[in-house]
Structures are given as C-alpha cells and as structure tokens.
Scaffold this motif. Sequence first.
Motif, PDB file in Angstrom:
ATOM      1  N   UNK A  14      31.208  55.168  38.797  1.00 13.28           N
ATOM      2  CA  UNK A  14      30.242  54.719  39.679  1.00 13.28           C
ATOM      3  C   UNK A  14      29.481  53.752  39.502  1.00 13.28           C
ATOM      4  N   UNK A  15      29.141  53.491  38.013  1.00 14.48           N
ATOM      5  CA  UNK A  15      28.401  52.211  37.976  1.00 14.48           C
ATOM      6  C   UNK A  15      29.221  50.751  38.245  1.00 14.48           C
ATOM      7  N   UNK A  16      30.619  50.849  37.859  1.00 13.40           N
ATOM      8  CA  UNK A  16      31.392  49.909  38.129  1.00 13.40           C
ATOM      9  C   UNK A  16      31.585  49.661  39.794  1.00 13.40           C
ATOM     10  N   UNK A  17      31.905  50.700  40.365  1.00 14.83           N
ATOM     11  CA  UNK A  17      31.884  50.456  41.954  1.00 14.83           C
ATOM     12  C   UNK A  17      30.526  50.003  42.362  1.00 14.83           C
ATOM     13  N   UNK A  18      29.224  50.241  41.838  1.00 13.73           N
ATOM     14  CA  UNK A  18      28.063  50.065  42.390  1.00 13.73           C
ATOM     15  C   UNK A  18      27.803  48.740  42.074  1.00 13.73           C
ATOM     16  N   UNK A  19      28.138  47.879  40.844  1.00 15.88           N
ATOM     17  CA  UNK A  19      28.036  46.750  40.733  1.00 15.88           C
ATOM     18  C   UNK A  19      28.930  45.746  41.304  1.00 15.88           C
ATOM     19  N   UNK A  20      30.190  46.262  41.641  1.00 14.75           N
ATOM     20  CA  UNK A  20      31.307  45.477  42.247  1.00 14.75           C
ATOM     21  C   UNK A  20      30.902  45.085  43.630  1.00 14.75           C
ATOM     22  N   UNK A  21      30.435  46.259  44.382  1.00 18.34           N
ATOM     23  CA  UNK A  21      30.120  45.925  45.812  1.00 18.34           C
ATOM     24  C   UNK A  21      28.777  45.514  45.882  1.00 18.34           C
ATOM     25  N   UNK A  22      27.977  45.566  45.268  1.00 16.80           N
ATOM     26  CA  UNK A  22      26.467  45.144  45.452  1.00 16.80           C
ATOM     27  C   UNK A  22      26.377  43.479  45.034  1.00 16.80           C
ATOM     28  N   UNK A  23      26.907  43.152  43.959  1.00 21.30           N
ATOM     29  CA  UNK A  23      27.131  41.849  43.655  1.00 21.30           C
ATOM     30  C   UNK A  23      27.916  40.962  44.529  1.00 21.30           C
ATOM     31  N   UNK A  24      27.693  39.476  44.710  1.00 21.35           N
ATOM     32  CA  UNK A  24      28.306  38.803  45.608  1.00 21.35           C
ATOM     33  C   UNK A  24      29.624  38.546  45.301  1.00 21.35           C
ATOM     34  N   UNK A  25      30.434  38.039  46.244  1.00 23.21           N
ATOM     35  CA  UNK A  25      32.093  37.912  45.855  1.00 23.21           C
ATOM     36  C   UNK A  25      32.378  37.269  44.635  1.00 23.21           C
ATOM     37  N   UNK A  26      31.603  36.013  44.390  1.00 23.35           N
ATOM     38  CA  UNK A  26      31.873  35.307  43.215  1.00 23.35           C
ATOM     39  C   UNK A  26      31.880  36.007  41.975  1.00 23.35           C
ATOM     40  N   UNK A  27      31.237  37.167  41.972  1.00 16.85           N
ATOM     41  CA  UNK A  27      30.947  37.805  40.800  1.00 16.85           C
ATOM     42  C   UNK A  27      32.076  38.978  40.489  1.00 16.85           C
ATOM     43  N   UNK A  28      32.628  39.214  41.546  1.00 16.32           N
ATOM     44  CA  UNK A  28      33.450  40.363  41.508  1.00 16.32           C
ATOM     45  C   UNK A  28      34.667  40.630  40.464  1.00 16.32           C
ATOM     46  N   UNK A  29      35.108  39.293  40.173  1.00 16.13           N
ATOM     47  CA  UNK A  29      36.148  39.481  39.057  1.00 16.13           C
ATOM     48  C   UNK A  29      35.402  39.503  37.887  1.00 16.13           C
ATOM     49  N   UNK A  30      34.268  39.136  37.674  1.00 15.82           N
ATOM     50  CA  UNK A  30      33.498  39.030  36.394  1.00 15.82           C
ATOM     51  C   UNK A  30      33.174  40.539  36.055  1.00 15.82           C
ATOM     52  N   UNK A  31      32.595  41.307  37.087  1.00 14.31           N
ATOM     53  CA  UNK A  31      32.452  42.628  37.217  1.00 14.31           C
ATOM     54  C   UNK A  31      33.647  43.327  36.731  1.00 14.31           C
ATOM     55  N   UNK A  32      34.859  43.185  37.159  1.00 15.76           N
ATOM     56  CA  UNK A  32      36.061  43.914  36.781  1.00 15.76           C
ATOM     57  C   UNK A  32      36.545  43.479  35.550  1.00 15.76           C
ATOM     58  N   UNK A  33      36.405  42.414  35.144  1.00 19.79           N
ATOM     59  CA  UNK A  33      36.830  41.904  33.766  1.00 19.79           C
ATOM     60  C   UNK A  33      35.867  42.477  32.632  1.00 19.79           C
ATOM     61  N   UNK A  34      34.621  42.514  33.004  1.00 20.56           N
ATOM     62  CA  UNK A  34      33.522  42.970  32.140  1.00 20.56           C
ATOM     63  C   UNK A  34      33.882  44.597  31.851  1.00 20.56           C
ATOM     64  N   UNK A  35      33.991  45.270  32.784  1.00 25.21           N
ATOM     65  CA  UNK A  35      34.073  46.585  33.075  1.00 25.21           C
ATOM     66  C   UNK A  35      35.521  46.918  32.282  1.00 25.21           C
ATOM     67  N   UNK A  36      36.380  46.096  32.432  1.00 25.95           N
ATOM     68  CA  UNK A  36      37.747  46.488  31.697  1.00 25.95           C
ATOM     69  C   UNK A  36      37.835  46.317  30.164  1.00 25.95           C
ATOM     70  N   UNK A  37      36.980  45.387  29.743  1.00 30.28           N
ATOM     71  CA  UNK A  37      36.851  45.403  28.244  1.00 30.28           C
ATOM     72  C   UNK A  37      36.003  46.376  27.879  1.00 30.28           C
ATOM     73  N   UNK A  38      35.010  47.013  28.243  1.00 27.61           N
ATOM     74  CA  UNK A  38      34.302  47.880  28.035  1.00 27.61           C
ATOM     75  C   UNK A  38      35.070  49.204  27.935  1.00 27.61           C
TER      76      UNK A  38
END
Length: 468
Positions: A14-38
């Motif tokens: 839920x936290x990953x989904x929330x951050x992914x869809x709230x943050x702007x498009x330019x940060x979506x890959x950053x969110x997924x990459x960071x979430x993947x490392x965690x």
Amino acid sequence: MVFSSLIFLYYFLPITILLYFVLPTVLKNVVLFAASLVFYAWGEPVYVFLMLATTVFDYANGRLIDKFRHRKGIARTIFLTSLAGSLGILGFFKYGGFVLDNLNHWLGLNMQIADLPLPVGISFYTFQTMSYIVDVYRDRVPVQKNILSFGLYVTMFPQLVAGPIVKYSDIAKQLTSRKVTWEQFGEGAELFIKGLAKKVLLANNIGTLWTDVKAMPADEATILSVWLGIIAFSLQIYFDFSGYSDMARGLGKMFGFDFMENFKYPYISKSITEFWRRWHISLGTWFREYVYIPLGGNRVGLWRQFINLLVVWFLTGLWHGASWNFVIWGLYFGLFIMLEKWILLRWLQRSHAFVGHVYTILIVIVGWVFFEMENVSDAWALIQTMFGFGSHNAFDTQSLYFLSTYWILLLVAVTCATPFPTRVVSYVREKFNLAGDVAAITMHSLFLLLSTAFLVNATYNPFLYFRF
C-alpha cells in the motif's frame, strides 16, 4: 520479504502504491527502484550490494559494447568479459561448493570453500542481465543509457526473486513510458489475489500432506501414502510457482508493466514436449533463444539436435540447483523430449488424448521425485515403493487417514489446475455483465480475506522456487 506475508500485503505494497501514484511521473521509476531495493534488502541486506554491483557491471558493459560496436574485436572482448563475470558470480555462489565437493570426492582432495548462503533470486536476475548483454551485442535492442531505467529492469521487485525471467526487449518501452488505467490496475489486482490464493489456500495446505509423508520412516511408507504424497507435491509446486508468477504479473500490471505468462495449465498436457511449453515458459524461452538456437537448434541433423537437447536439459537441471538430483531431473526430461522428437510424439498424436494425458502425468510425477529428493538413492527408493517393488504394503490405516483427510482438497486442487474455474468465471462475467463483475469482485475479495486469515497464524509458508 515475500508476497504472501502480512508485512508485504498491508504495509509495503500500500505504501509503494500510494507513493507511486501520488508522486509525479518523473519520480515513478525512482519509487519503484527504491521500493525494490527495500524489498530485496528486507531479507538480503548484504547481497543487495552484489545485485547493485552486477547491475552497474552489465550497464557499463552494455554502454561499452555499443560504443565499440564497429570495432568487432573490442566489442567481442567486452561481451565475453560480461558473460564471464555474470557466470563467474553465479558459479561462485551457487555451484562453487558443488564443484569442490565432487573434486574432493573423485580426486581424494580436501579443498574448502566458504559456506555462503545463496543470494535469493540470483539465477533470475543473472539470466536477465545476460540476455540484455547478448541482445545488445547482437544489435537486437538499443542500449539503455539511463542507469536508473536499467537498474529498475534488473531489480524490479514484482519479478526479482522468482521470475518470470523478463527479457529487456519485452519491457524496454515500458521502462520509459507507461500508463496505468483503472481497468488495468483492477486486472492486476485480481491476478495478484488469484496468485495469492493459489499459494496460501492451495499450495500451503496441500504441501502439508507431502511434508507428513516425507517425514515417515521409509519402512513404514505404503504404496498409497507415497502416491498421495508425491501427487500432493506435484500440485504444491505448481500452485506455489504459478501462484508467485500470477502475483508478479498482477503487480506488474498495477504499475504499468506487462510480463509474459509463465504457466498455461501444464497438467492438461498430452506430451512432455507440450508440458514444457506450458511450464515455466520464461525459462524455456530463455534456453531456447540463448542456448538451443545458437547451438544449431532444429537446423541441424537429428543426432545433432539430440546433443543440443542434452546440453539444454543438463543446463536446465543445473539451473535449478547445484546437486546431481537436479541434473538427473533435467536429463530425465531431456530424454523423453528426444524420444518424442524421434518417434513417440507421432504415436501419441495418433492415440486417444486420454493416453497422452496419463503418460504425461505419470512421467511428470516420477520426475518430481528426482526434483524433490536431495539424495538420488532416496529418490530411487521412493520410486520403487510407488511401483510396488519391495516389501511395502499397499495401504494401512495411516494412508487411509491421509486419503480421508485430504481427498476434498486434492479434488479441488486438481480441478483448479485445469482451465475450468477460469472459464466459469469468464462465462459468468460475459453472461451477467455488471452482476457477473460484482460476483467476480466479491469472489476475489473473499480470496483475499481467507488468505489473510490463513497468514495470521501461518507456520508453513515457504516459496519453493526461492532456493533457485
């Protein structure tokens, strides 16, 4: 961290989904990459650096191959260095102990190697980076110049630790541009819940039967108990792995990615050849494209094809684990595929479909014995018991208890291993439109609720393919 855990379901996702869809498009890959490392570091805090080092290594090699593309000698040297590095890391962590144990045994040596735990998912992400390097070298895909996009390709948590093995060419465009519609997100959520139910409600519960049978003393096992146990394992590994693949594909859809289907009801197959076109499709595709076809594939004579198949199936078995039982398991299936290519498949095609089904299921179930039993002699002893060799009874009170306790679950599992339930859901949706959709949503909500209830007090929740 595993998908079938309360931490993942109700905190991480839920936290990953929330951050992914709230943050702007330019940060979506950053969110997924960071979430993947965690996600990876949750269970492998040290080996996350190994994965990152592998990512940087092959990203740099891809860029260098592209830079020196017109200088064939340099490009080839970089290409071979990349493959050697990837295979070297995989070989050290996964096969080093196996090689030394065999050298010590056959040569009378006493060499030692550090007893390091196997990095989770190393076979999967190594094959992904290797396929990328091969395709860049062959000029089949453009080199990825954005290291974040390449890093996301390697580390993406939905398919990181147990596949499916995703080729770069399949998601290259999606790494840079993708959209998620509500319909796509809903499809992904349903697919994820379906996979979760497969894993938690079917695989985990049917797996307890095999655990009980496997724990029995060998001299107390009966023919019926052994057959019930290995059938249970056959169903467990299917629902475990296909469930994980469904969850991975569902998560991918929820974030805008389209991963290949990894299982297509393999237990309805009428030949071993068909079975392996339906089971672990991404691995079979990888070996076909990067090993079998480069060796000559079907373009050479029949006997050369057989040699190519033996190489592929030896490697397929070895990919699953550093043990002779896996090698035997791979060569066992390779032998039947060669027999089918030579003569058996033509006979099966002329026979009634029932004959093909029985033949395939029997061969597959026996094969799972080699796959599951770490000791080859134990596997052979179990097979002898299955077919009535030795002094084992046909059944006893214990085996009849197993049958009376698990027969309903076995029947449900066998039914769910066919397309029948999916066809029923599709029919209801098409026939009753909105009411059908509501019924399907209610059903998936119930699956999620029941899965959560089972996980609250779960003491048995392994992912079988994590060890590969």
